[in-house]
Design an enzyme around this catalytic site. Structure first.
Site, mmCIF file in Angstrom:
data_model
loop_
_atom_site.group_PDB
_atom_site.id
_atom_site.type_symbol
_atom_site.label_atom_id
_atom_site.label_comp_id
_atom_site.label_asym_id
_atom_site.label_seq_id
_atom_site.Cartn_x
_atom_site.Cartn_y
_atom_site.Cartn_z
ATOM 1 N N ASN A 105 0.784 -1.503 -0.073
ATOM 2 C CA ASN A 105 0.147 -0.106 -0.036
ATOM 3 C C ASN A 105 0.895 1.272 -0.072
ATOM 4 O O ASN A 105 1.881 1.117 0.542
ATOM 5 C CB ASN A 105 -0.958 -0.157 1.116
ATOM 6 C CG ASN A 105 -1.951 -1.170 1.304
ATOM 7 O OD1 ASN A 105 -2.070 -1.651 0.221
ATOM 8 N ND2 ASN A 105 -2.390 -1.537 2.239
ATOM 9 N N HIS A 122 5.796 -0.464 -2.632
ATOM 10 C CA HIS A 122 5.363 0.292 -3.833
ATOM 11 C C HIS A 122 5.397 1.816 -3.746
ATOM 12 O O HIS A 122 4.714 2.515 -4.514
ATOM 13 C CB HIS A 122 3.991 -0.331 -4.197
ATOM 14 C CG HIS A 122 3.805 -1.754 -4.715
ATOM 15 N ND1 HIS A 122 2.664 -2.372 -4.626
ATOM 16 C CD2 HIS A 122 4.790 -2.585 -5.247
ATOM 17 C CE1 HIS A 122 3.037 -3.561 -5.208
ATOM 18 N NE2 HIS A 122 4.187 -3.635 -5.486
ATOM 19 N N CYS A 134 17.702 12.910 -10.497
ATOM 20 C CA CYS A 134 18.819 13.566 -10.868
ATOM 21 C C CYS A 134 19.967 13.833 -9.771
ATOM 22 O O CYS A 134 20.964 13.724 -10.192
ATOM 23 C CB CYS A 134 18.606 14.977 -11.640
ATOM 24 S SG CYS A 134 17.644 15.942 -10.230
ATOM 25 N N SER A 201 -4.902 -9.306 -3.274
ATOM 26 C CA SER A 201 -5.582 -10.486 -4.091
ATOM 27 C C SER A 201 -4.453 -11.491 -4.597
ATOM 28 O O SER A 201 -4.529 -12.464 -5.372
ATOM 29 C CB SER A 201 -5.952 -9.646 -5.275
ATOM 30 O OG SER A 201 -4.810 -8.813 -5.825
ATOM 31 N N ASN A 225 -9.127 -12.532 4.625
ATOM 32 C CA ASN A 225 -9.493 -11.742 3.296
ATOM 33 C C ASN A 225 -10.920 -12.298 3.015
ATOM 34 O O ASN A 225 -11.490 -13.487 3.344
ATOM 35 C CB ASN A 225 -8.772 -12.360 1.945
ATOM 36 C CG ASN A 225 -9.128 -11.406 0.773
ATOM 37 O OD1 ASN A 225 -10.088 -11.003 0.431
ATOM 38 N ND2 ASN A 225 -7.988 -11.215 0.089
HETATM 39 C C1 BV8 Z 1 8.115 -5.069 -11.878
HETATM 40 C C2 BV8 Z 1 1.663 1.849 -6.853
HETATM 41 C C3 BV8 Z 1 10.396 -5.455 -13.225
HETATM 42 C C4 BV8 Z 1 0.916 2.368 -8.072
HETATM 43 C C5 BV8 Z 1 1.249 -0.592 -7.596
HETATM 44 C C6 BV8 Z 1 4.989 -11.964 -12.966
HETATM 45 C C7 BV8 Z 1 4.041 -12.650 -13.202
HETATM 46 C C8 BV8 Z 1 3.140 -11.757 -13.928
HETATM 47 C C9 BV8 Z 1 3.242 -10.228 -14.122
HETATM 48 C C10 BV8 Z 1 4.465 -9.710 -13.610
HETATM 49 C C11 BV8 Z 1 5.511 -10.580 -13.038
HETATM 50 N N1 BV8 Z 1 6.369 -9.900 -12.647
HETATM 51 C C12 BV8 Z 1 6.084 -8.442 -13.013
HETATM 52 C C13 BV8 Z 1 4.867 -8.563 -13.606
HETATM 53 C C14 BV8 Z 1 4.300 -7.390 -13.960
HETATM 54 C C15 BV8 Z 1 3.579 -6.478 -13.059
HETATM 55 C C16 BV8 Z 1 2.551 -7.243 -12.554
HETATM 56 O O1 BV8 Z 1 2.670 -7.795 -11.547
HETATM 57 N N2 BV8 Z 1 1.228 -7.334 -13.227
HETATM 58 C C17 BV8 Z 1 -0.023 -7.999 -12.858
HETATM 59 C C18 BV8 Z 1 -1.204 -6.994 -13.379
HETATM 60 C C19 BV8 Z 1 0.082 -9.240 -13.483
HETATM 61 N N3 BV8 Z 1 4.510 -6.209 -12.121
HETATM 62 C C20 BV8 Z 1 5.276 -4.939 -11.980
HETATM 63 O O2 BV8 Z 1 5.105 -4.303 -13.081
HETATM 64 C C21 BV8 Z 1 5.856 -4.532 -10.996
HETATM 65 N N4 BV8 Z 1 7.362 -4.249 -11.514
HETATM 66 O O3 BV8 Z 1 7.968 -6.331 -12.067
HETATM 67 O O4 BV8 Z 1 9.371 -4.529 -12.539
HETATM 68 C C22 BV8 Z 1 10.649 -4.762 -14.297
HETATM 69 C C23 BV8 Z 1 11.523 -3.867 -13.988
HETATM 70 C C24 BV8 Z 1 11.912 -3.161 -15.198
HETATM 71 C C25 BV8 Z 1 11.419 -3.395 -16.599
HETATM 72 C C26 BV8 Z 1 10.321 -4.438 -16.684
HETATM 73 C C27 BV8 Z 1 10.086 -5.080 -15.701
HETATM 74 C C28 BV8 Z 1 5.744 -3.564 -10.561
HETATM 75 C C29 BV8 Z 1 4.255 -3.510 -9.656
HETATM 76 C C30 BV8 Z 1 3.998 -2.446 -8.913
HETATM 77 C C31 BV8 Z 1 2.678 -1.591 -9.274
HETATM 78 N N5 BV8 Z 1 2.266 -0.579 -8.587
HETATM 79 N N6 BV8 Z 1 1.012 0.192 -6.899
HETATM 80 C C32 BV8 Z 1 -0.291 2.988 -7.721
HETATM 81 O O5 BV8 Z 1 -0.989 2.656 -6.834
HETATM 82 O O6 BV8 Z 1 -0.903 3.762 -8.429
HETATM 83 S S1 BV8 Z 1 0.399 -2.192 -7.336
HETATM 84 C C33 BV8 Z 1 -1.238 -1.680 -7.144
HETATM 85 O O7 BV8 Z 1 -1.805 -2.866 -7.207
HETATM 86 C C34 BV8 Z 1 -1.500 -1.521 -5.811
HETATM 87 O O8 BV8 Z 1 -0.507 -0.688 -5.083
HETATM 88 C C35 BV8 Z 1 -1.547 -2.498 -5.139
HETATM 89 O O9 BV8 Z 1 -0.612 -3.035 -4.127
HETATM 90 C C36 BV8 Z 1 -1.854 -3.506 -6.361
HETATM 91 C C37 BV8 Z 1 -3.065 -4.317 -6.074
HETATM 92 O O10 BV8 Z 1 -2.923 -5.306 -5.249
HETATM 93 P P1 BV8 Z 1 -3.861 -5.583 -3.950
HETATM 94 O O11 BV8 Z 1 -2.817 -4.641 -2.881
HETATM 95 O O12 BV8 Z 1 -3.734 -7.027 -3.533
HETATM 96 O O13 BV8 Z 1 -5.049 -5.011 -3.941
HETATM 97 P P2 BV8 Z 1 -6.294 -5.428 -4.781
HETATM 98 O O14 BV8 Z 1 -7.302 -4.488 -4.910
HETATM 99 O O15 BV8 Z 1 -5.766 -6.449 -6.110
HETATM 100 O O16 BV8 Z 1 -7.053 -6.609 -3.778
HETATM 101 C C38 BV8 Z 1 -7.651 -6.187 -2.718
HETATM 102 C C39 BV8 Z 1 -7.702 -7.451 -1.721
HETATM 103 O O17 BV8 Z 1 -8.552 -7.054 -0.740
HETATM 104 C C40 BV8 Z 1 -8.740 -8.419 -2.486
HETATM 105 O O18 BV8 Z 1 -8.233 -9.685 -2.603
HETATM 106 C C41 BV8 Z 1 -10.138 -8.252 -1.612
HETATM 107 O O19 BV8 Z 1 -10.911 -9.319 -1.485
HETATM 108 C C42 BV8 Z 1 -9.309 -8.073 -0.328
HETATM 109 N N7 BV8 Z 1 -10.418 -7.231 0.493
HETATM 110 C C43 BV8 Z 1 -11.482 -6.421 0.267
HETATM 111 N N8 BV8 Z 1 -12.138 -5.796 1.492
HETATM 112 C C44 BV8 Z 1 -11.108 -6.387 2.341
HETATM 113 C C45 BV8 Z 1 -10.051 -7.014 1.675
HETATM 114 N N9 BV8 Z 1 -9.312 -7.530 2.600
HETATM 115 C C46 BV8 Z 1 -9.514 -7.383 3.862
HETATM 116 N N10 BV8 Z 1 -10.242 -6.645 4.661
HETATM 117 C C47 BV8 Z 1 -11.455 -6.326 3.845
HETATM 118 N N11 BV8 Z 1 -12.213 -5.502 4.313
#
Ligand code: BV8
Length: 260
Positions: A105, A122, A134, A201, A225
């Site tokens: 987060n 992140h 820079c 997730s 979750n």
């Molecule tokens: C990188 C900041 C290398 C920005 C964010 C391997 C496999 C597949 C894909 C990849 C891989 N490795 C890399 C990738 C690509 C990519 C990726 O992961 N793609 C996904 C879509 C498959 N990853 C990247 O690009 C990462 N970098 O690998 O760099 C590289 C280097 C140089 C050149 C090329 C490559 C960077 C990833 C970081 C992205 N930035 N955030 C912003 O926020 O604007 S991530 C962003 O999404 C959020 O920060 C958050 O962390 C994330 C979402 O995930 P969650 O936190 O899990 O949130 P989500 O909404 O998904 O789920 C919420 C959960 O809460 C749900 O399960 C729900 O049921 C639950 N919930 C709901 N209510 C409650 C609850 N739980 C508890 N209590 C409740 N009340």
């Protein structure tokens, strides 16, 4: 609500932990009313895809569009506050020998409630830096100190290099995570005897991979979750409920166990 037996079993496992890693995602902030980056797209942002906005390419293509989206999300965050789930995570530090929070987060809430060892994978929505870093990675910029910059005009130019734009200090897709943060988080996940996984997730990598590292190294995985996630298949205990309710329950039971 989660049944007593599951709560007791999870509390027992956590109470006995020597090296606990608490891995959190956007779900732990849901009950604070903080929209996840996928939710923060209502109104005028509805037609945008976060995956296309949260990238360096999007910022290069249209700095003002991306900057305005983050300004909007900062505004959404400005009247939100941590919820009982965040406070319960912080309370664990008074009860257990080692607690490290590894969060995906960018809302800063774990630090706000007093967790003392937080690894932000992140970045931080409240901080800005030079897009070119820079003066080294990262080159922080305090935009509140920039005279003569009109926020309506989009991101300011970095006051140090006077050429690159200022950008939010968050990790975009296809950007590397902060090296030290990821390295330490990986080491701690490999050494953990228990990983408490809250509100993620498990879709975003390499962050989600920390749960696999912990599992491979023999840690017991406890997940909170309301919905199953990509991590649930490898979780040893799955507490299906909202963290703002489940976490305080868990901490109460740990207190009872440790006071006997
Ligand atoms: C990188 C900041 C290398 C920005 C964010 C391997 C496999 C597949 C894909 C990849 C891989 N490795 C890399 C990738 C690509 C990519 C990726 O992961 N793609 C996904 C879509 C498959 N990853 C990247 O690009 C990462 N970098 O690998 O760099 C590289 C280097 C140089 C050149 C090329 C490559 C960077 C990833 C970081 C992205 N930035 N955030 C912003 O926020 O604007 S991530 C962003 O999404 C959020 O920060 C958050 O962390 C994330 C979402 O995930 P969650 O936190 O899990 O949130 P989500 O909404 O998904 O789920 C919420 C959960 O809460 C749900 O399960 C729900 O049921 C639950 N919930 C709901 N209510 C409650 C609850 N739980 C508890 N209590 C409740 N009340």
């Amino acid at each position: 609500m989660v049944d007593d037996t599951n709560l007791d079993k999870a509390a027992q496992v956590i109470a006995e932990s020597e090296r606990l890693v608490v891995f959190t995602g956007a779900g732990v902030s849901k009950e604070s009313g903080v929209p996840t980056f996928r939710d923060a797209l209502d109104g005028l942002w509805a037609q945008h895809d976060p995956m296309k906005l949260a990238t360096p390419q999007a910022f290069r293509n249209d700095p003002k569009l991306v900057w305005d989206w983050y300004t909007y999300r900062r505004e959404l965050l400005s009247d939100k506050s941590p919820n009982p789930g965040h406070y319960a995570v912080a309370d664990l530090e008074d009860l257990l020998p080692q607690v490290v929070v590894v969060t995906q987060n960018i809302d800063g809430f774990h630090l706000e409630v007093g967790s003392t060892d937080v690894i932000c994978l992140h970045g931080d929505l409240k901080r800005d830096k030079c897009f070119a870093n820079c003066r080294g990675n990262p080159t922080y910029v305090d935009v509140s100190q920039l005279s003569g910059w009109n926020p309506e005009s989009g991101p300011p130019i970095c006051p140090y290099c006077e050429s690159a734009h200022v950008r939010p200090d968050v990790v975009w897709f296809n950007e590397s995570l902060p090296y030290q943060a990821l390295t330490r988080a990986t080491e701690l996940s490999r050494q953990a005897d228990v990983m408490l996984i809250i509100g993620t997730s498990g879709v975003i990598w390499p962050a989600a991979g920390l749960t696999v590292e912990a599992k491979k190294a023999g840690a017991t995985l406890v997940e909170i979750n309301p919905n199953p996630s990509e991590i649930t298949p490898i979780s040893d205990h799955f507490l299906q409920g909202p963290s703002g309710e489940v976490m305080p329950e868990i901490v109460n039971r740990i207190r009872e166990l440790l006071s006997t």
